[in-house]
Motif scaffolding. Structure first.
Motif, PDB file in Angstrom:
ATOM      1  N   UNK A  98       0.833  -1.197   0.000  1.00 53.61           N
ATOM      2  CA  UNK A  98       0.000   0.000   0.000  1.00 53.61           C
ATOM      3  C   UNK A  98       0.871   1.253   0.000  1.00 53.61           C
ATOM      4  N   UNK A  99       1.933   1.225   0.808  1.00 51.04           N
ATOM      5  CA  UNK A  99       2.807   2.397   0.910  1.00 51.04           C
ATOM      6  C   UNK A  99       3.534   2.686  -0.389  1.00 51.04           C
ATOM      7  N   UNK A 100       3.876   1.628  -1.121  1.00 53.16           N
ATOM      8  CA  UNK A 100       4.663   1.834  -2.335  1.00 53.16           C
ATOM      9  C   UNK A 100       3.803   1.941  -3.587  1.00 53.16           C
ATOM     10  N   UNK A 101       2.666   1.226  -3.617  1.00 54.92           N
ATOM     11  CA  UNK A 101       1.864   1.186  -4.844  1.00 54.92           C
ATOM     12  C   UNK A 101       0.544   1.932  -4.723  1.00 54.92           C
ATOM     13  N   UNK A 102      -0.031   1.950  -3.532  1.00 55.76           N
ATOM     14  CA  UNK A 102      -1.384   2.478  -3.378  1.00 55.76           C
ATOM     15  C   UNK A 102      -1.417   3.536  -2.269  1.00 55.76           C
ATOM     16  N   UNK A 103      -0.599   4.541  -2.389  1.00 56.41           N
ATOM     17  CA  UNK A 103      -0.420   5.533  -1.325  1.00 56.41           C
ATOM     18  C   UNK A 103      -1.714   6.235  -0.928  1.00 56.41           C
ATOM     19  N   UNK A 104      -2.522   6.607  -1.905  1.00 54.42           N
ATOM     20  CA  UNK A 104      -3.751   7.328  -1.587  1.00 54.42           C
ATOM     21  C   UNK A 104      -4.711   6.457  -0.787  1.00 54.42           C
ATOM     22  N   UNK A 105      -4.678   5.143  -1.022  1.00 51.52           N
ATOM     23  CA  UNK A 105      -5.557   4.225  -0.312  1.00 51.52           C
ATOM     24  C   UNK A 105      -5.215   4.180   1.176  1.00 51.52           C
ATOM     25  N   UNK A 106      -3.945   4.009   1.505  1.00 51.41           N
ATOM     26  CA  UNK A 106      -3.575   3.907   2.912  1.00 51.41           C
ATOM     27  C   UNK A 106      -3.679   5.250   3.621  1.00 51.41           C
ATOM     28  N   UNK A 107      -3.399   6.353   2.912  1.00 55.06           N
ATOM     29  CA  UNK A 107      -3.507   7.672   3.521  1.00 55.06           C
ATOM     30  C   UNK A 107      -4.938   7.930   3.970  1.00 55.06           C
ATOM     31  N   UNK A 108      -5.896   7.632   3.098  1.00 58.55           N
ATOM     32  CA  UNK A 108      -7.303   7.833   3.434  1.00 58.55           C
ATOM     33  C   UNK A 108      -7.741   6.888   4.553  1.00 58.55           C
ATOM     34  N   UNK A 109      -7.272   5.642   4.487  1.00 60.81           N
ATOM     35  CA  UNK A 109      -7.675   4.649   5.482  1.00 60.81           C
ATOM     36  C   UNK A 109      -7.171   5.020   6.876  1.00 60.81           C
ATOM     37  N   UNK A 110      -5.911   5.395   6.965  1.00 62.23           N
ATOM     38  CA  UNK A 110      -5.337   5.741   8.264  1.00 62.23           C
ATOM     39  C   UNK A 110      -5.928   7.027   8.808  1.00 62.23           C
TER      40      UNK A 110
END
Length: 342
Positions: free
Chosen positions: A175-187
Motif C-alpha cells: 500500500x505504501x509503495x503502490x497504493x499511497x492514496x488508499x492507505x492515507x485515506x484509510x489511516x
C-alpha cells in the motif's frame, strides 16, 4: 519398474482451453470452496491449491489488456469477495496459515483486493463487502477481517504469527509503495483505532520478533511522505512519545535502535504539541545525559551518529516552558528539520 515410468505427463493445451478451465472454476465456485476447506486438505493438496490460486489469479486471456487487473481479480472483488475473507481466516488454522498467506500476498499486489480486505466488516456467514459497496469515509468499528490480523500476529503460535505478520507487513508495504492514496485515506479515517491497536498489541507484544518488526514498520509508515498528516497526528500525542521513550530503554539493542527512528520524528518536529514539549522539557537533563551514550558501540554508522547529535541539539534548544504552537495548516513545512532525520 524404470524411473521413466514415473515421469510427469506433458499435456499440450491451448489458451482457449485454459480460459475455459478458468471460467469453469469460477462458475463452480471452486476457489471459494478451496479457500474455505484448505485446512482440511493433506499437505501436498494444500501446496497444489496454492499453485492453482497463483496461476488463476495471474491469468489473462491473450487479448486482455495488460494494464487492467486480471479478470479473476475483477471477478473476485465484484462478485465473490468472500474468497478473500476466507483466505484471511486461514490464519485461524495452523495447517492453512502458510498456503493462505502465500495466496494473499499474491492477491494483495492489486489495490482492489487490498481495498476489499481493509474495508470488509462482515462476520462469519455474512456476505463480504463488494468493491462497489466500499465506504472509505465511514470510520470502522474494528470487527472486520483486517483487524483480526492484530490478534493473529500476537496470539497465534510462532509459525502462524510470523506468516500473519509477513502478510500484514507486506500488505502495508504494498500500500505504501503502490497504493499511497488508499492507505492515507484509510489511516486518516481510522487513525485512533488503527494506532491504538498497533501500539497496544504489536509495539508492546511479548514477542521480540513481532515487537521489533512492528516498530520498524511504524517508522516506515510515519516517514513516508504520503502520510505527512498521519505522521503529524501521531507525533502530537504525549502518550505516543512516552511509549517511544520506553522503547529506548528496552533490554534489546535492536528494539532500542528501531525505537530511536520513531523517537527522532517527535524531536525533529518543528511544531511540537504542548504535551510533547512538556515531556521533553521535563526529561531534558536525563535525555542529554542518555543520548550521547545511547548505542555508542554503533561507531560505523555515521548517519546514526549525526542523527543523535542533531537530536541533542534540538533538545538543548527547547524553551524552559512549553509554547503553544497551534498550526493553522497541515501542509508540509518548507524547513528541513524533519527531513534532516528522515
Amino acid at each position: 519398474m524404470a524411473d521413466a515410468d514415473f515421469a510427469p505427463i506433458e499435456i499440450n493445451t491451448s489458451p482457449d482451453q485454459v480460459h475455459a478451465l478458468v471460467q469453469a472454476t469460477l462458475q463452480e465456485d471452486l476457489l471459494y470452496d478451496l479457500s474455505r476447506i484448505i485446512h482440511l486438505l493433506p499437505f501436498e493438496a494444500r501446496k497444489d491449491t496454492q499453485t492453482i490460486f497463483s496461476h488463476i489469479l495471474r491469468f489473462r486471456p491473450a487479448s486482455y489488456a495488460t494494464d487492467k487487473d486480471p479478470p479473476v481479480i475483477s471477478y473476485i472483488v465484484h462478485n465473490r469477495p468472500e474468497i478473500l475473507v476466507e483466505l484471511c481466516r486461514g490464519y485461524t488454522q495452523t495447517q492453512s496459515a502458510m498456503p493462505c498467506g502465500v495466496i494473499l500476498r499474491e492477491a494483495l499486489k492489486f489495490d482492489v483486493v487490498t481495498a476489499v480486505i481493509l474495508y470488509d466488516q462482515s462476520h462469519e456467514g455474512e456476505p463480504a463487502v463488494r468493491l462497489s459497496e466500499l465506504k472509505p469515509n465511514l470510520p470502522q468499528n474494528g470487527d472486520g477481517v483486517f483487524w483480526n490480523f492484530f490478534e493473529w500476529i500476537n496470539k497465534s503460535n510462532f509459525e502462524v504469527s510470523a506468516d500473519a505478520f509477513t502478510t500484514f507487513r507486506g500488505s502495508m508495504q504494498e500500500i505504501l509503495t503502490r497504493h499511497k492514496s488508499l492507505v492515507t485515506a484509510y489511516l486518516a479515517t481510522n487513525f485512533e483505532l488503527f494506532f491504538g491497536r498497533f501500539n497496544d498489541i504489536l509495539i508492546q507484544s511479548d514477542s521480540y520478533v513481532t515487537k521489533r518488526q512492528s516498530i520498524k514498520l511504524l517508522g516506515e509508515i510515519l516517514l513516508d511522505r504520503a502520510n505527512y498528516n498521519v505522521m503529524m497526528a501521531y507525533v502530537e500525542s504525549g502518550d505516543n512519545l512516552k511509549l517511544c521513550m520506553k522503547l529506548l530503554r528496552d533490554d534489546r539493542k535492536m528494539v532500542q535502535y528501531e525505537g530511536f527512528h520513531v523517537f527522532k520524528v517527535f524531536v525533529a518536529n518543528p511544531n511540537k504539541s504542548v504535551a510533547v514539549q512538556r515531556i521533553l522539557i521535563n526529561n531534558r537533563d536525563r535525555l542529554l545525559r542518555f543520548l550521547p551514550k545511547f548505542l555508542e558501540d554503533r561507531t560505523d554508522d555515521d548517519q546514526f551518529t549525526d542523527e543523535k547529535s542533531f537530536l541533542v541539539r534540538q533538545i538543548e534548544l527547547l524553551p524552559k516552558e512549553p509554547v503553544d504552537r497551534s498550526r493553522t495548516s497541515r501542509e508540509s513545512p518548507s524547513g528541513a528539520n524533519t527531513a534532516a532525520v528522515a
